[in-house]
Motif scaffolding. Structure first.
Motif, PDB file in Angstrom:
ATOM      1  N   UNK A 416      57.811  37.448  39.005  1.00 32.29           N
ATOM      2  CA  UNK A 416      56.549  37.544  38.583  1.00 32.29           C
ATOM      3  C   UNK A 416      55.660  37.456  39.496  1.00 32.29           C
ATOM      4  N   UNK A 417      54.476  38.543  40.028  1.00 29.09           N
ATOM      5  CA  UNK A 417      53.471  38.543  40.767  1.00 29.09           C
ATOM      6  C   UNK A 417      52.342  37.516  40.362  1.00 29.09           C
ATOM      7  N   UNK A 453      39.595  36.023  31.308  1.00 34.68           N
ATOM      8  CA  UNK A 453      41.089  36.636  31.651  1.00 34.68           C
ATOM      9  C   UNK A 453      40.720  38.230  30.832  1.00 34.68           C
ATOM     10  N   UNK A 455      42.864  41.197  29.117  1.00 36.36           N
ATOM     11  CA  UNK A 455      44.241  41.494  28.484  1.00 36.36           C
ATOM     12  C   UNK A 455      44.823  42.934  28.662  1.00 36.36           C
ATOM     13  N   UNK A 456      44.405  43.507  29.639  1.00 31.17           N
ATOM     14  CA  UNK A 456      44.793  44.961  30.164  1.00 31.17           C
ATOM     15  C   UNK A 456      45.590  44.890  31.377  1.00 31.17           C
ATOM     16  N   UNK A 457      46.923  45.532  31.267  1.00 23.20           N
ATOM     17  CA  UNK A 457      47.791  45.737  32.319  1.00 23.20           C
ATOM     18  C   UNK A 457      46.803  46.064  33.653  1.00 23.20           C
ATOM     19  N   UNK A 560      42.319  35.857  34.921  1.00 23.04           N
ATOM     20  CA  UNK A 560      43.724  35.621  34.581  1.00 23.04           C
ATOM     21  C   UNK A 560      44.329  37.232  34.127  1.00 23.04           C
ATOM     22  N   UNK A 561      45.287  37.728  34.659  1.00 22.20           N
ATOM     23  CA  UNK A 561      45.967  38.719  34.423  1.00 22.20           C
ATOM     24  C   UNK A 561      47.086  38.579  33.134  1.00 22.20           C
ATOM     25  N   UNK A 562      47.574  39.440  32.321  1.00 17.89           N
ATOM     26  CA  UNK A 562      48.283  39.432  31.402  1.00 17.89           C
ATOM     27  C   UNK A 562      49.629  39.091  31.862  1.00 17.89           C
ATOM     28  N   UNK A 563      50.403  38.367  31.302  1.00 14.57           N
ATOM     29  CA  UNK A 563      51.821  38.172  31.706  1.00 14.57           C
ATOM     30  C   UNK A 563      52.558  37.642  30.182  1.00 14.57           C
ATOM     31  N   UNK A 564      53.865  37.641  30.110  1.00 15.60           N
ATOM     32  CA  UNK A 564      54.710  37.223  29.270  1.00 15.60           C
ATOM     33  C   UNK A 564      54.343  35.559  29.137  1.00 15.60           C
TER      34      UNK A 564
ATOM     35  N   UNK B 455      47.199  42.861  22.069  1.00 13.57           N
ATOM     36  CA  UNK B 455      46.976  42.292  23.411  1.00 13.57           C
ATOM     37  C   UNK B 455      46.975  40.778  23.197  1.00 13.57           C
ATOM     38  N   UNK B 457      48.698  36.748  22.596  1.00  9.58           N
ATOM     39  CA  UNK B 457      49.820  36.264  22.509  1.00  9.58           C
ATOM     40  C   UNK B 457      50.209  35.694  21.212  1.00  9.58           C
ATOM     41  N   UNK B 484      45.848  53.005  28.443  1.00 17.14           N
ATOM     42  CA  UNK B 484      46.596  53.382  29.431  1.00 17.14           C
ATOM     43  C   UNK B 484      47.212  54.886  29.515  1.00 17.14           C
ATOM     44  N   UNK B 562      52.438  41.625  23.956  1.00 13.29           N
ATOM     45  CA  UNK B 562      52.258  41.833  25.250  1.00 13.29           C
ATOM     46  C   UNK B 562      53.322  41.228  26.217  1.00 13.29           C
ATOM     47  N   UNK B 563      53.628  41.583  27.440  1.00 17.59           N
ATOM     48  CA  UNK B 563      54.466  41.149  28.337  1.00 17.59           C
ATOM     49  C   UNK B 563      54.048  41.717  29.714  1.00 17.59           C
ATOM     50  N   UNK B 564      54.604  40.923  30.885  1.00 22.08           N
ATOM     51  CA  UNK B 564      54.195  41.191  32.009  1.00 22.08           C
ATOM     52  C   UNK B 564      54.879  42.619  32.330  1.00 22.08           C
ATOM     53  N   UNK B 573      53.839  52.168  40.118  1.00 18.51           N
ATOM     54  CA  UNK B 573      52.467  52.178  40.475  1.00 18.51           C
ATOM     55  C   UNK B 573      52.043  52.021  42.130  1.00 18.51           C
TER      56      UNK B 573
END
Lengths: 615, 615
Positions: A416-417, A453, A455-457, A560-564, B455, B457, B484, B562-564, B573
């Motif tokens: 995970x980046x 934060x 919520x968008x990829x 903050x970027x979204x992640x699981x 979006x 959690x 997207x 949502x997930x990474x 990308x």
């Protein structure tokens, strides 16, 4: 911005063991009989003497070997990439070893920094490490013109007899690009086959390089036949010193360099030239101890006959990407140790008791006191875990320090980046703020960087506070954890921040957990909270208890970027035991606070809320 | 809802090798000398004969062993949990082995289903597998009252001489809860130490159980001294059959059961009772071949003396959680193989050529034809990869099939929970829709399940379409990939879906990739698109080309959590090569479409857009 400790000097292990595997070769009837590993075929061809053996009913016993003998290994290692290779090599050696080992590492400053910390934190029983400064050895080899990719460092293998401790009699020398597939004691046992004159054990070179004429004007250095490969060497250091090795190789090299412009294969050319002149010095090792996967390798002649490969040598500059029809097989062996969890190698050598590694005894004692039935057992166990630390895993040149410097501390896993991105200008802005606010010298403060934060990829990062506010108003950004846990950042007072032109002070409140810039000597994180929850909260409490001002910076932000959800947040949500344990840890934390800060800590206790959600 | 293939019958490997490690014990001067692994100490105590050896200058050679000998291993395995244990055991055996192996697996239906598929897809060279039906053996042991946690299955080890092929002369029998730390050929070599009378090789039991009197009324079965442990057994099947083993153990068991109510330790009690009566049958194996980590183990007497442990036996019902001061050491060995990537064991046995596993040759040939310089090399390589398949990893009882049944097909990784959740009522609604629309019998259609995403959690899943629409209107939900990549789902026509009361037909459009319910015999996914992008798109194109109607169901929905971003979406990308390769694969796909469907495929080609984003 937490300080990094860098303890030096590692202890050496002491006790002794030797593994001996000996073999026979028999021939009877129509069956072909097989020879055990580690023996025979000293001519470099494992099949050479098959069938030609005498049929006597008994064979002489092997030379006696001492139980628990300490084996010595020397490796030259420079730079980030070689340090990573060395770790994989060491893991493969430790996986199969049953003896105490001592690694003698000739390193540049980069490799030393990485490897000292790695071995110190690794705490493998019965493993000692000594470091030797490659810089000091450079003048002894830098006069030799060299075209090999290993550079000057390869040549340093020539000066090991002088560089290693004078009482060290034998050593196994390894390149960083080899992988073990067997117990290194079997290799050490081959010293016993040396005649009185022999001082160097080597495997034949598995290519036609030294035969010459590979192309027009291809003039290799002189060698006996195909010559020898120096990726794996057994050195009788005592005899080399007696025989005046230092003079011997320099004389040969100097003479050859009268007609040859440079070494092509670094130390290997010089070892071969010396051996050509003094063939009595060399003991040929079985080919399986250095299966060479170079670009034009003849290694198949070796491994297609052998049932048991001992050491794989990735001696093409292409390394794992070398073209070879069996490369998949060899890659699998290498990837086994590349991906191996080194913590699993922290195991005792039963049968060879050894003093515990520095620091390990204390950890062991503490671990032994834990109660497996305690609901917080896993937390307490993790808290005591000493993690292996590999500094600067990727090549990295630290920038020269600047006044009021700031370091970003983050954590991430390999897959995970990092999940927080700072504003573009944050580094310079923080340095300017530290100077302006006279932090460190006159003022004790933690600078709050307001967190948001998305919520968008996919997301275009705002280049200014104005852009950020526009995104906030359009609903593309939220204040951090706005939906799930607003109280974690509420005291930052985002409404005030919108308008603020200058830093402003905010008051601590229960569950406040802003991202902060703190001086290096601030209180550390409490390792009690190793899982999800309360690590940042507890840290901010400590800062407040020690009377740090909490100053919000008007132009600073991070997003903050979204992640699981992490494994631990999932456990927090699903497991009542997990939440109960966190409650126990919080109470212990508050008891400690009262002990340290007395009545002043009362406000934290009274503000303590029953658990309501993520913190 | 794709069909699962379950190929049966696995081929057996053929060629033969035997590894022999033999040892000596010498004593000289003040040094203690060490014995190599796998030899001596046949009394179960590795230190027993140290120092008492004769000083002759030669020893008799070991019994000849054939090169590449095929070794046979029998394991009884029933249920999901034991199947997982067996995989770890097999990985540990394969890691060290250098011989062809044949596994004889006595399984219940659950284990057979899992293990047949696993070995078939694993494709390890020189590994054969045969299955034996535990159900058929049950009547032979079900008359024995038994209190052990292994149940009836443990007792089946008693009937192996009759159950295994009559021409099989020797076999190593293993419990599923053992882990190898060495080459199984070393264990096989111990057959050579059997006298003419001996038929069973066993390690002494490492607890006081059989000494009796551990508590009031503790009456163990009769045994020689501490008795023997049956987690690791060497069986001379040929001699057992000759000696009338089948009668022998039944007589003993029947007699003992006159005074004892039941076996406490299953087969082990009966083996011990027979051996007590016929001690000449047993060959005692060195203790390191079965280091028993039971609750009150005496194993430390064994391993504290040994430098080399061969097999660890987790014979406490607590398994890895057993209390033992060295459990960390043993856990590390076990975790090494638990976490080991079994694909790395797909390696040839150099020195013992063997026919490739069923299906492997074709894959190898195809792989050999790939060009490493091709931008799509990794895609093409992955496309040819046969993944190891472990069916029903967790205990699972398949529900009895119902009319118009539907299976949810999903993919996930071990560390990420599934990212799409279906509406609560979806299963029943789909079955009803399939019936109503006469799918399968009269109508060829793919049922579209409209997709949405949140979006957040934390999210309260809507219990009806009305609730879903409310969340959509409030901005808590969006249609899937609304921000997207709206074109991926636009043809579903969400506006129409809001109002729809009955299923409605939609037309294919470029890049359409809805989630669909399809009959089992529909076109498969195209393995060309193994990475990110175009897998669903290509599948929908195939459905459309084969004239499946696309019917949107008015009450069906599914919601994405949502997930990474996955590793592959990140590569898509960031890497122009990745995107270029995807373009090449798309073009190949369209060429194939034209070949299969002729002019009818033209519409897909003309609709083809240059890549604009995620698909």
């Amino acid at each position: 911005m937490l300080p990094r400790g860098r303890p030096r000097a590692l202890g050496a292990a002491a006790l002794l063991l030797l593994l001996l595997l000996i073999g026979f070769l028999l021939f009877g009837g129509d069956l072909e009989y097989w020879r055990p590993p580690g023996a025979g075929a000293l001519d470099g061809d494992p099949s050479a003497d098959r069938g030609g053996h005498n049929h006597s009913d008994c064979v002489p016993p092997p030379p006696p070997l001492r139980r628990c003998e300490l084996l010595h290994v020397a490796i030259v290692c420079a730079g980030h990439n070689s340090s990573r290779d060395l770790v994989t090599l060491v893991k493969s050696v430790l996986f199969y070893r049953k003896n105490p080992l001592h690694f003698h590492l000739v390193t540049d400053a980069v490799a030393r920094n990485i490897l000292e910390m790695l071995f110190y934190t690794w705490m493998v029983p019965a493993v000692g490490v000594s470091f030797y400064d490659a810089e000091e050895l450079k003048p002894q080899v830098s006069w030799i013109p060299n075209k090999h990719y290993s550079g000057l460092y390869g040549l340093m293998k020539l000066v090991l007899p002088a560089a290693l401790p004078p009482d060290l009699a034998r050593v196994i020398v390894l390149d960083t690009d080899v992988t073990f597939a067997s117990d290194i004691a079997e290799l050490w046992a081959l010293f016993a086959h040396f005649s009185d004159e022999q001082v160097i054990g080597l495997v034949e070179n598995q290519s036609d390089w030294y035969l010459g004429n590979l192309w027009r004007n291809h003039r290799p250095w002189p060698a006996l036949g195909r010559g020898f490969n120096t990726g794996v060497i057994l050195l009788r250091l005592d005899r080399l010193r007696q025989a005046g090795w230092g003079q011997m190789w320099k004389l040969t090299a100097t003479r050859e360099l009268l007609t040859l412009p440079a070494t092509s294969l670094a130390d290997q050319d010089i070892f071969n030239a010396v051996i050509k002149e003094h063939p009595e010095l060399v003991q040929t090792l079985p080919c399986i101890w250095n299966v060479q996967l170079s670009d034009h390798t003849l290694a198949e002649r070796c491994y297609s006959e052998a049932s048991d490969l001992k050491v794989i040598h990735w001696n093409s500059p292409k390394k794992l990407r070398v073209k070879n029809k069996h490369v998949g097989y060899f890659r699998n062996l290498h990837l086994t140790f590349l991906g191996y969890d080194g913590n699993l190698l922290r195991r005792e050598l039963f049968g060879c008791p050894s003093p515990p590694p520095s620091g390990a005894e204390q950890v062991q004692r503490a671990l032994a006191h834990l109660d497996e039935e305690d609901a917080c057992f896993e937390f307490r166990q993790q808290q005591l875990t000493v993690h292996r630390v590999h500094l600067t895993f990727l090549p990295h040149e630290p920038p020269s320090p600047r006044p009021h410097d700031v370091t970003l501390v983050a954590q991430l896993s390999m897959d995970r980046d990092i999940d927080f991105l700072p504003a573009y200008s944050l580094y310079d802005y923080l340095r300017a703020s530290i100077e302006q606010l006279k932090l460190g010298s006159e003022r004790k403060a933690a600078l709050v960087v307001p967190a948001f934060e998305t919520l968008h990829y996919r997301f275009r990062f705002p280049s200014s506070k104005a852009e950020l506010l526009a995104l906030l108003d359009s609903g593309s950004l939220y204040t951090f954890r706005y939906h799930e846990w607003p109280r974690g950042h509420a005291p930052t007072d985002y409404a005030r921040w919108r308008e603020a032109q200058t830093p402003y002070r905010v008051q601590w409140a229960a569950d406040y957990e802003p991202y902060v810039v703190v001086p290096r000597d601030c209180p550390r994180y409490d390792p009690r909270f190793v899982g999800f929850g309360w690590n940042k909260v507890a840290h901010i409490v400590e800062l407040d208890a020690q009377e740090y001002e909490l100053l919000v910076l008007p132009e600073a932000f991070t997003i903050h970027l979204p992640h699981a959800p992490s494994l631990d947040i999932s456990r927090f949500r699903s497991s009542p035991t997990y939440r109960d344990c966190l409650q126990v840890l919080k109470e212990e934390f508050h008891q400690d606070l009262s002990r340290h800060y007395g009545a002043a800590a009362l406000k934290y206790l009274t503000a303590l809320q029953p658990p309501q959600g993520p913190a």
